[in-house]
Design a protein around this motif. Structure first.
Motif, PDB file in Angstrom:
ATOM      1  N   ALA A   1       0.848  -1.205   0.000  1.00  0.00           N
ATOM      2  CA  ALA A   1       0.000   0.000   0.000  1.00  0.00           C
ATOM      3  C   ALA A   1       0.880   1.250   0.000  1.00  0.00           C
ATOM      4  O   ALA A   1       0.658   2.183  -0.773  1.00  0.00           O
ATOM      5  CB  ALA A   1      -0.917  -0.004   1.220  1.00  0.00           C
ATOM      6  N   VAL A   2       1.893   1.249   0.858  1.00  0.00           N
ATOM      7  CA  VAL A   2       2.788   2.412   0.919  1.00  0.00           C
ATOM      8  C   VAL A   2       3.514   2.587  -0.420  1.00  0.00           C
ATOM      9  O   VAL A   2       3.636   3.713  -0.926  1.00  0.00           O
ATOM     10  CB  VAL A   2       3.804   2.268   2.081  1.00  0.00           C
ATOM     11  CG1 VAL A   2       4.752   3.466   2.109  1.00  0.00           C
ATOM     12  CG2 VAL A   2       3.089   2.139   3.414  1.00  0.00           C
ATOM     13  N   ASN A   3       3.936   1.480  -1.001  1.00  0.00           N
ATOM     14  CA  ASN A   3       4.638   1.572  -2.290  1.00  0.00           C
ATOM     15  C   ASN A   3       3.742   2.117  -3.400  1.00  0.00           C
ATOM     16  O   ASN A   3       4.207   2.845  -4.268  1.00  0.00           O
ATOM     17  CB  ASN A   3       5.200   0.196  -2.684  1.00  0.00           C
ATOM     18  CG  ASN A   3       6.467  -0.118  -1.923  1.00  0.00           C
ATOM     19  OD1 ASN A   3       7.331   0.733  -1.764  1.00  0.00           O
ATOM     20  ND2 ASN A   3       6.588  -1.332  -1.418  1.00  0.00           N
ATOM     21  N   ARG A   4       2.467   1.746  -3.343  1.00  0.00           N
ATOM     22  CA  ARG A   4       1.538   2.268  -4.364  1.00  0.00           C
ATOM     23  C   ARG A   4       1.387   3.781  -4.207  1.00  0.00           C
ATOM     24  O   ARG A   4       1.271   4.509  -5.195  1.00  0.00           O
ATOM     25  CB  ARG A   4       0.169   1.579  -4.239  1.00  0.00           C
ATOM     26  CG  ARG A   4       0.152   0.139  -4.718  1.00  0.00           C
ATOM     27  CD  ARG A   4      -1.268  -0.363  -4.906  1.00  0.00           C
ATOM     28  NE  ARG A   4      -2.022  -0.423  -3.669  1.00  0.00           N
ATOM     29  CZ  ARG A   4      -2.026  -1.469  -2.824  1.00  0.00           C
ATOM     30  NH1 ARG A   4      -1.313  -2.547  -3.118  1.00  0.00           N
ATOM     31  NH2 ARG A   4      -2.732  -1.457  -1.724  1.00  0.00           N
ATOM     32  N   VAL A   5       1.418   4.239  -2.958  1.00  0.00           N
ATOM     33  CA  VAL A   5       1.318   5.678  -2.718  1.00  0.00           C
ATOM     34  C   VAL A   5       2.603   6.368  -3.167  1.00  0.00           C
ATOM     35  O   VAL A   5       2.574   7.394  -3.855  1.00  0.00           O
ATOM     36  CB  VAL A   5       1.047   5.969  -1.219  1.00  0.00           C
ATOM     37  CG1 VAL A   5       1.013   7.467  -0.964  1.00  0.00           C
ATOM     38  CG2 VAL A   5      -0.257   5.336  -0.786  1.00  0.00           C
ATOM     39  N   LEU A   6       3.719   5.786  -2.806  1.00  0.00           N
ATOM     40  CA  LEU A   6       5.013   6.384  -3.158  1.00  0.00           C
ATOM     41  C   LEU A   6       5.190   6.489  -4.670  1.00  0.00           C
ATOM     42  O   LEU A   6       5.727   7.474  -5.176  1.00  0.00           O
ATOM     43  CB  LEU A   6       6.160   5.564  -2.558  1.00  0.00           C
ATOM     44  CG  LEU A   6       6.311   5.645  -1.034  1.00  0.00           C
ATOM     45  CD1 LEU A   6       7.339   4.635  -0.549  1.00  0.00           C
ATOM     46  CD2 LEU A   6       6.708   7.056  -0.598  1.00  0.00           C
ATOM     47  N   SER A   7       4.737   5.458  -5.380  1.00  0.00           N
ATOM     48  CA  SER A   7       4.921   5.495  -6.840  1.00  0.00           C
ATOM     49  C   SER A   7       3.821   6.302  -7.539  1.00  0.00           C
ATOM     50  O   SER A   7       3.818   6.406  -8.760  1.00  0.00           O
ATOM     51  CB  SER A   7       4.974   4.074  -7.395  1.00  0.00           C
ATOM     52  OG  SER A   7       3.779   3.400  -7.080  1.00  0.00           O
ATOM     53  N   GLY A   8       2.906   6.860  -6.752  1.00  0.00           N
ATOM     54  CA  GLY A   8       1.890   7.734  -7.321  1.00  0.00           C
ATOM     55  C   GLY A   8       0.700   6.994  -7.913  1.00  0.00           C
ATOM     56  O   GLY A   8      -0.147   7.597  -8.570  1.00  0.00           O
ATOM     57  N   ASP A   9       0.621   5.683  -7.696  1.00  0.00           N
ATOM     58  CA  ASP A   9      -0.490   4.913  -8.268  1.00  0.00           C
ATOM     59  C   ASP A   9      -1.794   5.132  -7.519  1.00  0.00           C
ATOM     60  O   ASP A   9      -2.869   5.024  -8.091  1.00  0.00           O
ATOM     61  CB  ASP A   9      -0.172   3.401  -8.244  1.00  0.00           C
ATOM     62  CG  ASP A   9       0.943   3.055  -9.209  1.00  0.00           C
ATOM     63  OD1 ASP A   9       1.197   3.882 -10.109  1.00  0.00           O
ATOM     64  OD2 ASP A   9       1.560   1.982  -9.061  1.00  0.00           O
ATOM     65  N   GLN A  10      -1.698   5.369  -6.211  1.00  0.00           N
ATOM     66  CA  GLN A  10      -2.905   5.538  -5.397  1.00  0.00           C
ATOM     67  C   GLN A  10      -2.697   6.618  -4.345  1.00  0.00           C
ATOM     68  O   GLN A  10      -1.563   6.920  -3.977  1.00  0.00           O
ATOM     69  CB  GLN A  10      -3.244   4.214  -4.671  1.00  0.00           C
ATOM     70  CG  GLN A  10      -3.956   3.192  -5.539  1.00  0.00           C
ATOM     71  CD  GLN A  10      -4.294   1.924  -4.762  1.00  0.00           C
ATOM     72  OE1 GLN A  10      -3.668   1.604  -3.760  1.00  0.00           O
ATOM     73  NE2 GLN A  10      -5.274   1.191  -5.241  1.00  0.00           N
ATOM     74  N   LYS A  11      -3.807   7.146  -3.857  1.00  0.00           N
ATOM     75  CA  LYS A  11      -3.763   8.092  -2.738  1.00  0.00           C
ATOM     76  C   LYS A  11      -3.732   7.269  -1.448  1.00  0.00           C
ATOM     77  O   LYS A  11      -4.211   6.124  -1.417  1.00  0.00           O
ATOM     78  CB  LYS A  11      -5.014   8.978  -2.746  1.00  0.00           C
ATOM     79  CG  LYS A  11      -5.092   9.905  -3.959  1.00  0.00           C
ATOM     80  CD  LYS A  11      -4.167  11.089  -3.764  1.00  0.00           C
ATOM     81  CE  LYS A  11      -4.174  11.997  -4.989  1.00  0.00           C
ATOM     82  NZ  LYS A  11      -2.925  12.761  -5.120  1.00  0.00           N
ATOM     83  N   PRO A  12      -3.178   7.827  -0.355  1.00  0.00           N
ATOM     84  CA  PRO A  12      -3.063   7.054   0.893  1.00  0.00           C
ATOM     85  C   PRO A  12      -4.360   6.393   1.360  1.00  0.00           C
ATOM     86  O   PRO A  12      -4.358   5.221   1.729  1.00  0.00           O
ATOM     87  CB  PRO A  12      -2.575   8.094   1.904  1.00  0.00           C
ATOM     88  CG  PRO A  12      -1.809   9.068   1.091  1.00  0.00           C
ATOM     89  CD  PRO A  12      -2.530   9.148  -0.217  1.00  0.00           C
ATOM     90  N   GLY A  13      -5.469   7.117   1.306  1.00  0.00           N
ATOM     91  CA  GLY A  13      -6.736   6.565   1.789  1.00  0.00           C
ATOM     92  C   GLY A  13      -7.150   5.322   1.014  1.00  0.00           C
ATOM     93  O   GLY A  13      -7.507   4.292   1.596  1.00  0.00           O
ATOM     94  N   LYS A  14      -7.040   5.393  -0.308  1.00  0.00           N
ATOM     95  CA  LYS A  14      -7.466   4.282  -1.165  1.00  0.00           C
ATOM     96  C   LYS A  14      -6.504   3.093  -1.009  1.00  0.00           C
ATOM     97  O   LYS A  14      -6.926   1.938  -0.928  1.00  0.00           O
ATOM     98  CB  LYS A  14      -7.486   4.756  -2.618  1.00  0.00           C
ATOM     99  CG  LYS A  14      -8.388   3.913  -3.486  1.00  0.00           C
ATOM    100  CD  LYS A  14      -8.477   4.480  -4.884  1.00  0.00           C
ATOM    101  CE  LYS A  14      -9.219   3.482  -5.772  1.00  0.00           C
ATOM    102  NZ  LYS A  14      -9.100   3.786  -7.173  1.00  0.00           N
ATOM    103  N   ALA A  15      -5.214   3.415  -0.951  1.00  0.00           N
ATOM    104  CA  ALA A  15      -4.205   2.349  -0.844  1.00  0.00           C
ATOM    105  C   ALA A  15      -4.367   1.579   0.467  1.00  0.00           C
ATOM    106  O   ALA A  15      -4.298   0.346   0.492  1.00  0.00           O
ATOM    107  CB  ALA A  15      -2.807   2.946  -0.931  1.00  0.00           C
TER     108      ALA A  15
END
Lengths: 321, 445
Positions: free
Chosen positions: B413-427
């Motif tokens: 989840a954190v990696n998806r946020v870091l790479s810009g794929d998702q916002k923190p809430g969704k991830a």
């Protein structure tokens, strides 16, 4: 295969032998044939067919190695279809294959064409030089990828900077991870080069002479003589490279998942199908699910290969046909 | 005739091969047994001395260490082949997974029979190896997270090390921004590295929330306070020009060498495990650093700890000897003996010993009270005291039946946020679903 041993060879008629002796000889020949084949048959049974059957049986179970498998029917396959990571990793793998296979073939053909023109003395040296990276362990290639393609201090971006290009973040930007890995995979293009070189050497020089007399340009000679004549080798490598690309694992795993530290920073862009399969099997202990994943990949590879074979019938030329 | 000879020759060859295979690996002789361990290496004095002491305790029985780190694939293969080791040494976070599968022995009898004093171990470490009220491992090592600050970097930015205050997020963001250095479009110094994704549990706790319930069965990854903590920690990275540039630059650090990020001023500050003080002491003994506790938004110190544990496999045929072995390995007297040897070895190299955080409170008291001497670097010496103090406010993630999957869910989840794929809430909402599904499935089994 056994028919080789039992079918009488055509030829001049020989006087009829007593039936009993002939049957005994045939049996001994057949036994000898099976004897010679047995290492392969045993190897295939123990290391290929057996595990494949076992994995199919396991794919119908919930199994973690540590406890007995529980039969769950087709539910692993149903879960596969609903798992977004299966779709994502499969898509990643297909994109990788679509980029890597044509690029490898083009690079290998280009290098082989150059090698074919090199004089005999230096040909051996260059052949060795191009082939040498193939023996590099893929784990080392994975580590090398991180060093060469580092967006800040990597050699690739330093070279790009030299010609005024601000290179991308190959190892950390999700949209550049796959192109980076594809580029790195060209490191071991040498095996394909050797196959193409052998095919190029087999093209009769008379065909080029005839084409030249007819006024064909270099490109026309390549297009109308070289490509059709080496189409068998091209098709072979197309199939083999596609299968290998669909099973990409080592380099990407080493670079992005190999250590605990690397794994915690792993990008979904590098989550290829086999890596996800490996995680399910050995990280989460879902052996049944991982076995089902393996069978799905097998089916995907078979379908792709059948399509390739069907399409190839229109383009591939085999000598003697 | 020739067929018969061939058959005889083949039979003899197979018999030889089979008997040869059977002979390899049979180490037991007479009444003594050989304990097999997996996941533990005897790399330094701390390991060597303890293994020697534990060997002595179980003599004339022997012990064979596999030397490499715990490898799930290797372990599963051994279990499937019916040759599971007697002892496994693994990350404490993995104990719950294997214990749930019934592969590890509850140590209830071992603790009672060997009269093992569980109070000597630090409570959060014991909690990590306890599932449903039963201990499945004996803990060792206690990796603490504290904030390490590069004094020279702060000085060059006109800042005081005390300005790095993790309880005041607005100020910390400003300090980090001031510390960031770029040259020619490239990052040349990281301001404050929040150490995502692996330190997310620390950021969560600092914001007053735990990522998993106390009993390790319910994920709490979609808690708004966790979302807020992740948003903030990611914003610290974004200030550097995004994750891509940030990580590429960080990957180029000579982390264990004398051109490390402190020596070259490539980093302002970061939260880090205590072992890095030993690295700095080794390769950059003159580097001026400040060590501070990581503090919560309420101003209280928080220390996220992890470590390893010894566990006995359910299939072990030598459970008593295995129990005796791990008792000695984690005993306070053994730790002190090993620490003394390490201190002497460091002394002979002309280097100070900055201590070992053992996870055994009794041993720590002796090690840091008697064996650790001032190193000459005030920053490092102060750092040791800060870590010791931090240990008092430490927390660990509880044992969970799906530890590996839970960890993967929140890290992804954190990696998806870091790479810009998702916002923190969704991830984190997605991670919550994935993690809870894995926890529920593991609990069913």
């Amino acid at each position: 295969m056994s028919s080789i041993a039992v079918t009488p060879a055509p030829g001049p008629r020989t006087p009829a032998r007593p039936r009993g002796r002939a049957t005994g000889l045939r049996r001994r020949e057949a036994l000898a044939g099976y004897g010679f084949l047995s290492p392969w048959i045993i190897g295939f049974g123990v290391f290929m067919a057996g595990p494949m059957i076992a994995s199919f049986v396991l794919s119908l179970t919930d199994y973690d190695v540590l406890t007995s498998p529980d039969y769950v029917g087709w539910s692993n396959y149903q879960d596969l279809l609903a798992d977004p990571k299966v779709r994502m990793s499969l898509a990643n793998t297909l994109v990788f294959a679509m980029l890597q296979v044509p690029l490898t073939m083009m690079a290998a053909l280009g290098l082989a064409s150059l090698l074919a023109r090199v004089g005999r003395r230096s040909a051996g040296f260059f052949r060795t030089l191009f082939y040498l990276p193939v023996v590099t362990p893929k784990v080392a290639v994975g580590v090398l990828f991180l060093l060469l393609f580092n967006g800040q201090v990597g050699l690739i971006n330093s070279a790009l900077e030299w010609i005024g290009i601000d290179g991308p973040q190959w190892t950390t930007d999700a949209s550049w991870v796959k192109p980076g890995l594809v580029t790195m995979s060209l490191w071991s293009v040498g095996g394909t080069v050797v196959i193409y070189l052998a095919a190029l050497k087999n093209v009769p020089s008379e065909l080029y002479e005839a084409a030249a007399i007819d006024g064909a340009s270099a490109w026309q000679q390549f297009r109308n003589v070289t490509l059709p004549m080496i189409s068998g080798a091209l098709f072979f490598t197309f199939i083999v490279l596609t299968i290998a690309a669909l099973q990409v694992f080592d380099e990407a795993y080493t670079a992005f998942y190999g250590s605990r530290a690397a794994a915690s920073y792993s990008s979904d862009a590098a989550l290829f199908y086999l890596i996800y399969l490996f995680q399910q099997a050995f990280q989460f202990l879902h052996m049944g699910y991982a076995s089902a994943m393996a069978w799905l990949l097998f089916v995907v590879i078979v379908i792709i290969t059948i399509i390739q074979v069907r399409v190839s019938r229109r383009f591939v030329y085999y000598e003697g046909e | 005739m020739s067929n018969r000879r061939a058959t005889l020759a083949a039979t003899a060859a197979i018999a030889l091969a089979v008997s040869g295979c059977g002979g390899v690996g049979s180490d037991d002789s007479g009444d003594s047994v050989t304990l097999k361990t997996m996941g533990f290496g005897t790399g330094d004095e701390i390991a060597k001395v303890r293994v020697k002491a534990a060997r002595k305790t179980i003599a004339p029985n022997q012990v064979k260490t596999s030397e490499n780190a715990f490898d799930a694939q290797q372990f599963l293969s051994a279990v499937a082949a019916g040759s599971a080791p007697d002892l496994v040494y693994m990350d404490r976070q993995l104990i719950g997974t294997y214990a749930t599968k019934g592969n590890l022995l509850p140590l209830t009898d071992c603790i009672a029979d060997q009269k093992i004093d569980m109070d000597q171990y630090r409570a959060p470490a014991v909690k990590e190896v306890t599932l449903d009220g039963k201990a499945y491992g004996l803990p060792e090592f206690y990796s603490n997270r504290v904030v390490m600050i590069n004094n020279s970097a702060l000085k060059s930015a006109g800042l005081d090390p005390a300005a790095v205050d993790t309880s005041d997020w607005d100020t910390l963001a400003k300090v980090s921004e001031k510390l960031i250095k770029k040259s020619g479009g490239k990052l040349s110094r990281i301001g404050f590295d929040p150490k995502l994704p692996e330190f997310l549990p620390l950021w969560a706790k600092a914001n007053g929330v735990s990522i998993i319930s106390e009993d390790g069965t319910t994920a709490n990854l979609d808690d708004p306070k966790l979302v807020e903590a992740l948003e903030y920690a990611v914003s610290l990275i974004d200030e550097h020009g995004g994750w891509g540039k940030f990580k590429s630059f960080r990957d180029s650090f000579d982390f264990f060498g004398d051109k490390n990020q402190f020596a070259t001023d490539q980093l302002g500050a970061f939260p880090m495990e205590d072992w890095y003080l030993t690295v700095l002491e080794d390769v950059s003994p003159d580097e001026e650093i400040t060590v501070l506790p990581f503090t919560s938004v309420a101003g209280e110190p928080v220390d996220f700890v992890t470590g390893s544990a010894w566990a006995i496999t359910a299939d072990s045929k030598h459970k008593d000897e295995a129990c005796e072995f791990i008792k000695t390995m984690t005993d306070s007297k053994t730790w002190v003996k090993a620490a003394r040897a390490k201190a002497e070895a460091r002394d002979s190299e002309g280097k100070p010993y900055v201590g070992t955080y053992t996870g055994n409170a009794v041993a720590d008291e002796v090690i840091f009270g008697e064996l650790v001497k001032p190193s000459g670097n005030a920053g490092l010496d102060n750092g040791v005291q800060v870590v010791l103090k931090a240990q008092e406010s430490a927390f660990a993630l509880p044992s969970s039946p799906a530890g590996a999957e839970f960890q993967k869910a929140w890290q992804d989840a954190v990696n998806r946020v870091l790479s810009g794929d998702q916002k923190p809430g969704k991830a984190l909402a997605q991670a919550q679903q994935e993690a809870q599904k894995a926890l529920d499935k593991a609990a069913e089994n």
